[in-house]
Design a protein around this motif. Structure first.
Motif, PDB file in Angstrom:
ATOM      1  N   TRP A 110      35.364  40.785  41.799  1.00 55.36           N
ATOM      2  CA  TRP A 110      36.633  41.501  41.975  1.00 55.36           C
ATOM      3  C   TRP A 110      36.772  42.637  40.962  1.00 55.36           C
ATOM      4  O   TRP A 110      37.100  43.771  41.324  1.00 55.36           O
ATOM      5  CB  TRP A 110      37.808  40.532  41.821  1.00 55.36           C
TER       6      TRP A 110
ATOM      7  N   LEU B  70      40.026  49.235  47.198  1.00 57.23           N
ATOM      8  CA  LEU B  70      39.642  48.681  45.900  1.00 57.23           C
ATOM      9  C   LEU B  70      38.199  49.035  45.564  1.00 57.23           C
ATOM     10  O   LEU B  70      37.895  49.450  44.441  1.00 57.23           O
ATOM     11  CB  LEU B  70      39.864  47.169  45.916  1.00 57.23           C
TER      12      LEU B  70
ATOM     13  N   LEU C 119      46.586  51.159  39.926  1.00 55.46           N
ATOM     14  CA  LEU C 119      47.151  49.941  40.508  1.00 55.46           C
ATOM     15  C   LEU C 119      46.053  49.025  41.031  1.00 55.46           C
ATOM     16  O   LEU C 119      46.063  47.813  40.765  1.00 55.46           O
ATOM     17  CB  LEU C 119      48.110  50.299  41.641  1.00 55.46           C
ATOM     18  N   PHE C 120      45.094  49.579  41.740  1.00 53.31           N
ATOM     19  CA  PHE C 120      44.025  48.755  42.299  1.00 53.31           C
ATOM     20  C   PHE C 120      43.150  48.164  41.209  1.00 53.31           C
ATOM     21  O   PHE C 120      42.687  47.015  41.325  1.00 53.31           O
ATOM     22  CB  PHE C 120      43.194  49.572  43.292  1.00 53.31           C
TER      23      PHE C 120
ATOM     24  N   TYR D 226      44.179  47.394  38.175  1.00 54.28           N
ATOM     25  CA  TYR D 226      44.985  46.326  37.585  1.00 54.28           C
ATOM     26  C   TYR D 226      44.937  45.062  38.444  1.00 54.28           C
ATOM     27  O   TYR D 226      44.721  43.956  37.944  1.00 54.28           O
ATOM     28  CB  TYR D 226      46.439  46.785  37.417  1.00 54.28           C
ATOM     29  N   VAL D 227      45.152  45.245  39.750  1.00 57.99           N
ATOM     30  CA  VAL D 227      45.133  44.085  40.649  1.00 57.99           C
ATOM     31  C   VAL D 227      43.785  43.383  40.586  1.00 57.99           C
ATOM     32  O   VAL D 227      43.702  42.148  40.498  1.00 57.99           O
ATOM     33  CB  VAL D 227      45.451  44.524  42.092  1.00 57.99           C
TER      34      VAL D 227
ATOM     35  N   VAL E 194      43.270  39.543  39.296  1.00 58.30           N
ATOM     36  CA  VAL E 194      42.684  38.543  40.200  1.00 58.30           C
ATOM     37  C   VAL E 194      41.412  37.968  39.590  1.00 58.30           C
ATOM     38  O   VAL E 194      41.139  36.759  39.692  1.00 58.30           O
ATOM     39  CB  VAL E 194      42.402  39.166  41.579  1.00 58.30           C
TER      40      VAL E 194
END
Length: 420
Positions: free
Chosen positions: A75, A239, A258-259, A261-262, A266
């Motif tokens: 990820w 992503l 943002l992507f 960070y996500v 995760v």
């Protein structure tokens, strides 16, 4: 991270139903071939413990923490963030699992482990994404912070509890187990007959149906979930674009920060769940320092798996199997030398067919060395058996990274507005 093949200039052609069917057929042949190889080694060496029901169950349980760390790495690195901090996030997850399970039960403990891992992910994201800190430096710092924080929290919160101490907390409730008696017993009986291939396949079925933790199934589901999200959804495409070319992604309106960070959060969640597995499934409770470097091994599994979830699952299974073997019968550990030798010699043939003589010679030399070790010895020293998972990690990274391709922008700094 590793030596990689230069990125292709053109994207691969879209997958067709025929191509997908062909890949499925090849994977089936690969699985059947590996099963035949393991069965042959078992018959030749007489070490039936090499893939007994108990060995397979131990291997599955040992695989899951490594696999969760590897998925976390997939990820993060697919979004362009190198996550050396998987070990520290896993350590944080062990404390979260123990604390919340003690007070609220194993399912809330699962959430607690995920939350503590997410905290580690947030710290890593703030450092690397917002402040542009070198990813390796941030990850190493996170590992140190995680180990120190958990040692402090364990002493502060577990010292006066029943079954607790300054470094441990035992007697925790564990997640439920899957048990299908009629299928498990029938498969176990068939496995005990030691028939070629049939008993080996039956042992796998028995291992999955005889009192195996439900977490094994959940982890398997997370592999498919990761593959689906990252490769089959618009979110996953965006992503992954952040890890390949964040400047281009920005011009298309993707919120790169943002992507990233996500993805890193995760990643921390998955590593935290790996800590949960160590506390409540792999062992009987919490002990400081129980990760034993599995976060790093998970990172190696991710690399060897070519930054893909199913590849990481295969690599993690290999590492988990070698980890489990050190606790099994000494004859089985000795037979493992023959299995490794056979695999390396098969890789030699494959490299020769592709014209890669340099690596073929390297595989052949190491394979012959393992074969000689098997033929000239009767057992493997116990000290070496304990090093098996770490030796396997080094061997795989040394021999198996020549054809891997990491995300193009993995580990590279990115600042908003660079696209101009």
């Amino acid at each position: 991270m590793s030596t990689v093949v230069p990125e292709a200039t053109m994207p691969p052609p879209p997958s067709t139903p025929t191509a997908a069917a062909g890949r499925s057929y090849r994977w089936l042949l690969l699985v059947l071939g590996f099963l035949a190889l393991v069965s042959s080694v078992r018959v030749v060496s007489g070490a039936n413990e090499i893939d007994s029901v108990g060995t397979i169950q131990a291997a599955l349980i040992a695989t899951c923490p490594i696999l969760l760390a590897a998925l976390g790495g997939v990820w993060a690195e697919r979004a362009g963030i190198v996550n050396i901090g998987l070990e520290g996030q896993m350590i944080l997850g062990t404390w979260g699992a123990a604390y919340f399970t003690y007070y609220y039960g194993p399912w809330v403990g699962l959430i607690g482990a995920a939350l503590l891992g997410a905290v580690g992910g947030i710290l890593h994201a703030i450092a690397t994404v917002t402040f542009g800190v070198d990813h390796i430096v941030s990850g190493v710092a996170l590992n140190i912070i995680g180990a120190g924080a958990v040692a402090f929290l364990a002493e502060a919160y577990f010292r006066d509890l029943d079954g607790g101490g300054i470094k441990q907390l035992t007697g925790l409730e564990t997640p439920p187990k899957v048990d299908i008696p009629w299928l498990g017993e029938a498969a176990s009986d068939l496995a005990d007959k030691h028939w070629f291939m049939i008993s080996d396949f039956a042992a796998l079925i028995a291992a999955l149906t005889n009192s195996i933790s439900i977490m094994v199934y959940i982890v398997a589901g997370l592999v498919f979930f990761t593959a689906w999200v990252l490769w089959k959804t618009t979110f996953g495409l965006r992503l992954r674009s952040c890890g390949e070319n964040p400047q281009a992604a920005e011009t298309l309106g993707v919120n790169v920060y943002l992507f990233k960070y996500v993805a890193v959060i995760v990643s921390g969640v998955f590593a935290g769940l790996g800590g949960y597995m160590l506390v409540l499934v792999s062992s009987s409770g919490f002990v400081t320092g129980q990760t034993g470097g599995r976060g790093y091994i998970g990172l190696a599994a991710m690399i060897f798996g070519n930054w893909r979830p199913f590849g990481a699952a295969g690599a993690a299974t290999m590492f988990g199997y070698t980890d489990a073997m050190q606790l099994r019968n000494a004859d089985a550990v000795h037979a493992l030398l023959l299995l490794v030798a056979a695999l390396l010699l098969i890789f030699t043939v494959l490299r020769l067919r592709k014209g890669d003589r340099k690596n073929a010679v390297l595989f052949a030399a190491v394979g012959v060395a393992f074969l000689a070790w098997f033929l000239l010895s009767d057992e493997v020293p116990r000290e070496f058996a304990g090093m098996t998972p770490y030796v396997a990690t080094l061997l795989v990274l040394a021999l198996g990274t020549q054809r891997l391709r990491m995300p193009a922008a993995d580990g590279k700094p990115y600042r908003k507005g660079e696209a101009g």
